[in-house]
Enzyme design. Structure first.
Site, PDB file in Angstrom:
ATOM      1  N   HIS A 151       3.948  -5.824 -12.556  1.00  0.00           N
ATOM      2  CA  HIS A 151       4.173  -4.471 -12.373  1.00  0.00           C
ATOM      3  C   HIS A 151       3.653  -3.510 -11.440  1.00  0.00           C
ATOM      4  O   HIS A 151       3.222  -2.386 -12.429  1.00  0.00           O
ATOM      5  CB  HIS A 151       4.156  -3.540 -14.558  1.00  0.00           C
ATOM      6  CG  HIS A 151       4.233  -4.614 -15.209  1.00  0.00           C
ATOM      7  ND1 HIS A 151       5.714  -4.742 -15.145  1.00  0.00           N
ATOM      8  CD2 HIS A 151       3.956  -5.914 -15.722  1.00  0.00           C
ATOM      9  CE1 HIS A 151       5.650  -5.166 -16.675  1.00  0.00           C
ATOM     10  NE2 HIS A 151       4.778  -5.871 -17.154  1.00  0.00           N
ATOM     11  N   SER A 272       2.002   6.517  14.674  1.00  0.00           N
ATOM     12  CA  SER A 272       3.308   7.835  14.323  1.00  0.00           C
ATOM     13  C   SER A 272       2.999   8.458  15.779  1.00  0.00           C
ATOM     14  O   SER A 272       1.304   8.109  16.590  1.00  0.00           O
ATOM     15  CB  SER A 272       2.257   7.838  13.403  1.00  0.00           C
ATOM     16  OG  SER A 272       2.911   9.669  13.175  1.00  0.00           O
TER      17      SER A 272
END
Ligand code: ARG
Length: 492
Positions: A151, A272
């Site tokens: 999870h 970036s």
């Protein structure tokens, strides 16, 4: 429409419609197979005395000169292009018999199968390469501890090698599915004609053998109208894509500073244009996205097929490019993924993360059950209450003391407990924990070393299976060419 189909049933052609329905561009990949099919077919026609030996020889000589590159790019499809090229070379009297006892319907599915055999072999090789690269990396990481998550919450420690082997095992099933698909692909529809075979006394076994197929795909309606061999291949590739995508997803998440489990090799990332700190996992993101495209292409093919009437419909033509798109997609993703794996670095500080993530909690409960005879469910409750109390006071499992455990055991479960400090400490050491997970298929270094050895044998087996498939095709091709040369020499 092709020139040779003019002047019969139909009086006129619209160029835009002809272009719209043409598969010529997508057929490029089938061109060589179509030439080979024509060679095998003509050899069989000669042997069955359906065409004159000398005419057959002339056609074979014309076929020998054909290759994908030379065929008319403006023909309706590659089948017509080959026939037109042979007609141009031999004249209508001789070349006009090339299409005796066959149809484009049986020819196209035979050609797809032949090309797909080659592509499947390459894909199987690439799966094996990726498996090998996982094994090599696993070999270096049998003692590298990482945390695993359920999870997306820290769960239990394992070795990085154990994690890599999980993908090895999934890829093995992917390989087996491709191998299974290959068996269904490697059957010969040729001789089915348009849908009902032919009144000429052809020998289907002979063309199947000359083209290296393992057997004839018998029923002629099924043979021309089915494409489940494509759906099966695309289905197997879609599952492979899902496996690669999940692997990519793990590495994408784990390479973030928040997880800090792995560092990806620079060449597989990008930065970036504005944020200079960024190291974005772009190659893996593209693999993840392309997996979705593989699913989309599988659904497109399945949707085309599901309501088609039996036998041949031109809809089938639109399935073929979806197949190649899936093949190319997975082929590229496998190559990139396999070359990324050897250079993934695993980051340190698992101890700190393990403590903060309370990953020793399961073992603490196990230890209470094994050494202090507390029923597991009760132990689970006590440890759960211990974790809650530590979390509330912003502490980790390393701060658990025998005194705190005694207090909480009494409060939460009414159990009197006096646990040794060393017993607690043993449960909070992730390396020690991993070493105790010794069960078959577990992450303990010795168990993983055993699994690596077995897996290496699996790869060796796989490689010999692929080599056998390649040899069968090469032998058949050698035989086809030798037979062709002996017949072609009889031009008279
Ligand atoms: N271009 C077709 C395909 O790729 C070949 C068969 C065409 N058959 C026909 N009857 N129009 O499926």
């Amino acid at each position: 429409m092709s020139k040779i189909l003019h002047g019969g049933r139909l009086s006129s052609v619209r160029e835009d419609v002809a272009k719209f329905t043409s598969s010529r561009k997508d057929d490029e990949r089938l061109a060589n197979a179509v030439v080979e099919i024509n060679k095998a077919h003509v050899i069989m026609l000669i042997e069955q005395q359906i065409i004159q030996r000398q005419d057959g020889a002339k056609i074979l000589c014309a076929l020998q000169k054909q290759s994908g590159a030379k065929l008319d790019p403006n023909a309706e499809d590659v089948h017509m292009a080959v026939e037109e090229a042979v007609l141009a070379e031999t004249g209508a009297e001789v070349g006009g018999n090339l299409h005796i006892a066959k149809s484009r319907n049986d020819q196209v599915t035979t050609a797809i199968r032949m090309q797909l055999r080659e592509e499947l072999i390459v894909l199987m090789q690439k799966v094996t390469m990726m498996q090998q690269s996982l094994l090599d990396a696993a070999d270096k990481h049998t003692n590298t501890i990482i945390l695993e998550y359920t999870h997306l919450q820290a769960a239990q420690p394992v070795t990085f090698a154990h994690y890599l082997l999980s993908h090895f095992q999934a890829l093995q099933r992917d390989f087996e599915r491709l191998q299974g698909a290959y068996e269904h692909v490697n059957l010969c529809p040729l001789g089915s004609g348009a849908l009902a075979t032919t009144s000429f006394p052809i020998n289907r076994k002979r063309t199947a053998e000359l083209l290296g197929f393992s057997a004839v795909l018998e029923n002629s309606i099924d043979a021309v109208g089915s494409r489940d061999f494509i759906l099966e291949t695309q289905g197997a590739l879609a599952l492979l894509a899902v496996n690669l995508s999940r692997f990519a997803e793990d590495l994408i998440i784990w390479s973030s500073a928040e997880f800090g489990t792995v560092e990806l090799p620079d060449e597989f990332t990008s930065t970036s244009s504005i944020m200079p700190q960024k190291k974005n996992p772009e190659a893996l993101e593209v693999i993840r996205a392309r997996a979705s495209c593989a699913l989309g292409d599988f659904v497109a093919s399945t949707a085309i097929m599901k309501s088609l009437p039996s036998t041949y419909n031109l809809d089938l033509q639109e399935v073929t490019p979806k197949l190649w798109a899936t093949v190319d997609n997975l082929s590229a993703s496998l190559s990139i993924f396999a070359s990324l794996i050897p250079n993934v670095k695993v980051s340190a500080n698992v101890e700190g993360k393990a403590a903060a993530g309370f990953v020793g909690a399961t073992e603490l409960a196990n230890m209470l059950a094994a050494k202090y005879h507390v029923a597991f469910r009760t132990a689970h409750k006590i440890v759960g209450a211990l974790v809650k109390s530590l979390v509330d006071s912003k502490k980790t499992l390393l701060d658990a003391t025998p005194e705190l455990l005694s207090k909480i055991a009494l409060e939460a479960a009414g159990v009197k407990l006096k646990v040794k400090a060393d017993d607690i400490a043993d449960c909070t050491n992730p390396r020690r924990l991993v070493e105790t997970y010794l069960v078959q298929g577990g992450p303990a270094p010795v168990e993983v070393q055993r699994a690596i050895k077995t897996s290496a044998k699996t790869v060796a087996d796989t490689e010999s299976k692929i080599a056998m498939l390649k040899k069968n095709l090469a032998d058949a091709n050698g035989n086809l060419n030798r037979t062709l040369e002996s017949y072609a020499a009889q031009k008279g």
